[in-house]
Design a protein around this motif. Structure first.
Motif, PDB file in Angstrom:
ATOM      1  N   ASN A  19       0.901  -1.359   0.156  1.00  0.00           N
ATOM      2  CA  ASN A  19       0.120   0.021   0.221  1.00  0.00           C
ATOM      3  C   ASN A  19       0.819   1.338   0.108  1.00  0.00           C
ATOM      4  OD1 ASN A  19      -3.008  -0.140   0.411  1.00  0.00           O
ATOM      5  ND2 ASN A  19      -2.289  -2.097   1.275  1.00  0.00           N
ATOM      6  N   LEU A  20       1.840   1.240   0.883  1.00  0.00           N
ATOM      7  CA  LEU A  20       2.851   2.502   1.057  1.00  0.00           C
ATOM      8  C   LEU A  20       3.598   2.453  -0.317  1.00  0.00           C
ATOM      9  CD1 LEU A  20       4.067   2.097   4.678  1.00  0.00           C
ATOM     10  CD2 LEU A  20       2.937   3.876   3.605  1.00  0.00           C
ATOM     11  N   GLN A  21       4.151   1.454  -0.977  1.00  0.00           N
ATOM     12  CA  GLN A  21       4.847   1.412  -2.261  1.00  0.00           C
ATOM     13  C   GLN A  21       4.075   2.073  -3.300  1.00  0.00           C
ATOM     14  OE1 GLN A  21       8.083   0.538  -2.401  1.00  0.00           O
ATOM     15  NE2 GLN A  21       8.001   1.993  -4.072  1.00  0.00           N
ATOM     16  N   LEU A  22       2.722   1.795  -3.281  1.00  0.00           N
ATOM     17  CA  LEU A  22       1.924   2.227  -4.280  1.00  0.00           C
ATOM     18  C   LEU A  22       1.619   3.809  -4.435  1.00  0.00           C
ATOM     19  CD1 LEU A  22      -0.367   1.891  -6.712  1.00  0.00           C
ATOM     20  CD2 LEU A  22      -2.110   1.465  -4.683  1.00  0.00           C
ATOM     21  N   MET A  23       1.609   4.379  -3.052  1.00  0.00           N
ATOM     22  CA  MET A  23       1.419   5.806  -2.873  1.00  0.00           C
ATOM     23  C   MET A  23       2.911   6.239  -3.386  1.00  0.00           C
ATOM     24  SD  MET A  23      -1.614   6.379  -2.206  1.00  0.00           S
ATOM     25  CE  MET A  23      -1.010   8.046  -2.041  1.00  0.00           C
ATOM     26  N   ALA A  24       3.954   5.664  -3.107  1.00  0.00           N
ATOM     27  CA  ALA A  24       5.331   6.254  -3.325  1.00  0.00           C
ATOM     28  C   ALA A  24       5.484   6.293  -5.038  1.00  0.00           C
ATOM     29  CB  ALA A  24       6.592   5.424  -2.946  1.00  0.00           C
ATOM     30  N   ASP A  25       4.871   5.293  -5.624  1.00  0.00           N
ATOM     31  CA  ASP A  25       4.934   5.199  -7.059  1.00  0.00           C
ATOM     32  C   ASP A  25       3.921   6.447  -7.809  1.00  0.00           C
ATOM     33  OD1 ASP A  25       6.442   2.963  -6.858  1.00  0.00           O
ATOM     34  OD2 ASP A  25       4.933   1.342  -7.144  1.00  0.00           O
ATOM     35  N   LEU A  26       2.635   6.499  -7.031  1.00  0.00           N
ATOM     36  CA  LEU A  26       1.725   7.672  -7.625  1.00  0.00           C
ATOM     37  C   LEU A  26       2.438   9.006  -7.229  1.00  0.00           C
ATOM     38  CD1 LEU A  26      -1.553   6.265  -6.075  1.00  0.00           C
ATOM     39  CD2 LEU A  26      -0.934   6.113  -8.473  1.00  0.00           C
ATOM     40  N   ASN A  27       3.371   9.224  -6.307  1.00  0.00           N
ATOM     41  CA  ASN A  27       3.903  10.455  -6.177  1.00  0.00           C
ATOM     42  C   ASN A  27       5.045  10.414  -6.880  1.00  0.00           C
ATOM     43  OD1 ASN A  27       2.304  12.280  -3.867  1.00  0.00           O
ATOM     44  ND2 ASN A  27       2.055  10.132  -3.292  1.00  0.00           N
ATOM     45  N   HIS A  28       5.513   9.546  -7.633  1.00  0.00           N
ATOM     46  CA  HIS A  28       6.733   9.582  -8.547  1.00  0.00           C
ATOM     47  C   HIS A  28       8.037   9.756  -7.703  1.00  0.00           C
ATOM     48  CE1 HIS A  28       3.811   9.956 -11.766  1.00  0.00           C
ATOM     49  NE2 HIS A  28       3.451  11.012 -11.360  1.00  0.00           N
ATOM     50  N   LEU A  29       8.253   9.075  -6.475  1.00  0.00           N
ATOM     51  CA  LEU A  29       9.300   9.093  -5.861  1.00  0.00           C
ATOM     52  C   LEU A  29      10.508   8.440  -6.453  1.00  0.00           C
ATOM     53  CD1 LEU A  29       8.237   8.921  -2.184  1.00  0.00           C
ATOM     54  CD2 LEU A  29       8.020  10.723  -3.357  1.00  0.00           C
ATOM     55  N   GLY A  30      10.431   7.697  -7.240  1.00  0.00           N
ATOM     56  CA  GLY A  30      11.509   6.984  -7.833  1.00  0.00           C
ATOM     57  C   GLY A  30      11.755   5.483  -6.980  1.00  0.00           C
ATOM     58  N   ARG A  31      12.497   4.528  -7.730  1.00  0.00           N
ATOM     59  CA  ARG A  31      12.594   3.214  -6.894  1.00  0.00           C
ATOM     60  C   ARG A  31      13.242   3.362  -5.725  1.00  0.00           C
ATOM     61  NH1 ARG A  31      14.470  -2.333 -10.156  1.00  0.00           N
ATOM     62  NH2 ARG A  31      14.240  -3.560  -8.285  1.00  0.00           N
ATOM     63  N   GLY A  32      14.379   4.093  -5.779  1.00  0.00           N
ATOM     64  CA  GLY A  32      15.135   3.981  -4.371  1.00  0.00           C
ATOM     65  C   GLY A  32      14.736   4.683  -3.484  1.00  0.00           C
ATOM     66  N   PRO A  33      14.359   6.160  -3.511  1.00  0.00           N
ATOM     67  CA  PRO A  33      13.982   6.997  -2.862  1.00  0.00           C
ATOM     68  C   PRO A  33      12.611   6.487  -2.164  1.00  0.00           C
ATOM     69  CG  PRO A  33      14.719   8.237  -4.530  1.00  0.00           C
ATOM     70  CD  PRO A  33      14.919   6.892  -4.973  1.00  0.00           C
ATOM     71  N   GLY A  34      11.711   5.789  -3.222  1.00  0.00           N
ATOM     72  CA  GLY A  34      10.334   5.442  -2.811  1.00  0.00           C
ATOM     73  C   GLY A  34      10.314   4.219  -1.664  1.00  0.00           C
TER      74      GLY A  34
END
Length: 327
Positions: free
Chosen positions: A103-118
């Protein structure tokens, strides 16, 4: 108070009006919230709390008025507002089939944080919200308190400047509620502006720098919790006596006091001074009354709420529009 610069303000709303059919929900609402403040909005059923949150967070349009959040004018730049806010609604926006980490990773992807920073952000939030042990379990197995913590963590993936929390602890057990209170206090210490609606007066008293009472679409009072409590004059001394005979004698000594049936207690109105307490205890000593307990009751936010609205406490909010767990 000196006028604040627009750069000092996290939220400014002027003259907000909102109708649902023939019902006027907001009637010229004005709000000014400095950056880094925890601001609590209280109100009885139908007062417009959720409607206010939905307008300020760009989820619905006002019929009239102006909104500026983080320096972005809602009329000109709603996406600018969305880029700096997080929203946690009354209903957790979680996917029960995914794990907490997913769930958290999905939000990180939606916010375009990038693989490492996400991934780094997800790992940090799992630690901050005490969800490491449950990170790889399906959310359907989470308790109510864990779901609420995950919902708030999802709101924070994008490190928002302003967070809207719409009754975030409703339905939680006391331990989970206090854990979430600690989390909210921590956000405030980190400089995040928190806009909180709640039906728990104790919650507003503990968390908020300032509190506003909303009734029939308008702010009827606002200030620090202490300032609002000062609107209700007077306090009382509660005196509990050892036996019925002593209680009867005390009623004669304190003829103006209010007797509480069945408890051998007298409630004595005071003028909020130490002198009045000292005088009451002096009379008890001089009359040799056997006292088993004494306490001083001062005005609470419950008293303020009742005095301002004529209702005992806030209840479930007005028009409820489900919204996303993060914006």
């Amino acid at each position: 108070m000196n006028p604040r610069s627009v750069h000092d303000l996290a939220i400014e709303a002027r003259g907000l009006v909102k109708r649902y059919d023939d019902k006027l929900v907001l009637d010229g609402l004005d709000l000014t919230i400095p950056r880094g403040e925890v601001f609590a909005l209280l109100g009885p059923n139908g007062s417009g709390k959720t409607t206010t949150v939905n307008i300020l967070s760009t989820l619905i349009d006002a019929d009239a008025g102006r909104v500026v959040v983080g320096g972005h004018d809602l009329a000109d730049n709603p996406n600018g507002i969305r880029s700096i806010i997080g929203v946690t609604g009354q209903f957790a926006a979680l996917d029960d089939l995914l794990t907490g980490r997913e769930n958290l990773q999905l939000m990180a992807d939606l916010n375009h944080l990038g693989r490492g920073p996400g991934r780094a952000r997800v790992d940090a939030l799992l630690v901050d919200f005490d969800l490491v042990d449950a990170a790889d379990r399906a959310v359907s197995t989470y308790s109510g308190g864990m779901r609420r913590r995950l919902d708030l963590a999802m709101t924070l993936v994008s490190t928002p400047e302003v967070i809207f929390l719409d009754e975030p602890t409703t339905g939680l057990d006391p331990r989970s509620r206090r854990t979430l209170w600690d989390t909210i206090s921590g956000l405030a210490r980190d400089g995040v502006t928190v806009f909180l609606t709640t039906q728990y007066l104790e919650e507003a008293d503990r968390l908020a720098d300032r509190v506003a009472v909303l009734d029939q679409g308008s702010i009827v009072a606002q200030g620090t919790p202490s300032e609002l409590k000062s609107l209700v004059p007077g306090s009382s001394i509660h005196l509990v006596f050892a036996d019925d005979d002593t209680f009867d004698r005390a009623r004669s000594v304190f003829a103006d006091a209010t007797a509480v049936p069945g408890s051998r207690r007298l409630d004595l109105s005071t003028d909020d001074t130490v002198r009045s307490l000292r005088e009451a205890l002096g009379r008890i000593e001089s009359e040799q009354l056997d006292l088993t307990d004494v306490s001083v009751h001062t005005a609470s936010l419950d008293d303020v709420f009742f005095a301002l609205t004529g209702r005992a406490e806030p209840q479930a909010d007005d028009q409820t529009i489900p919204h996303e767990g993060a914006a």
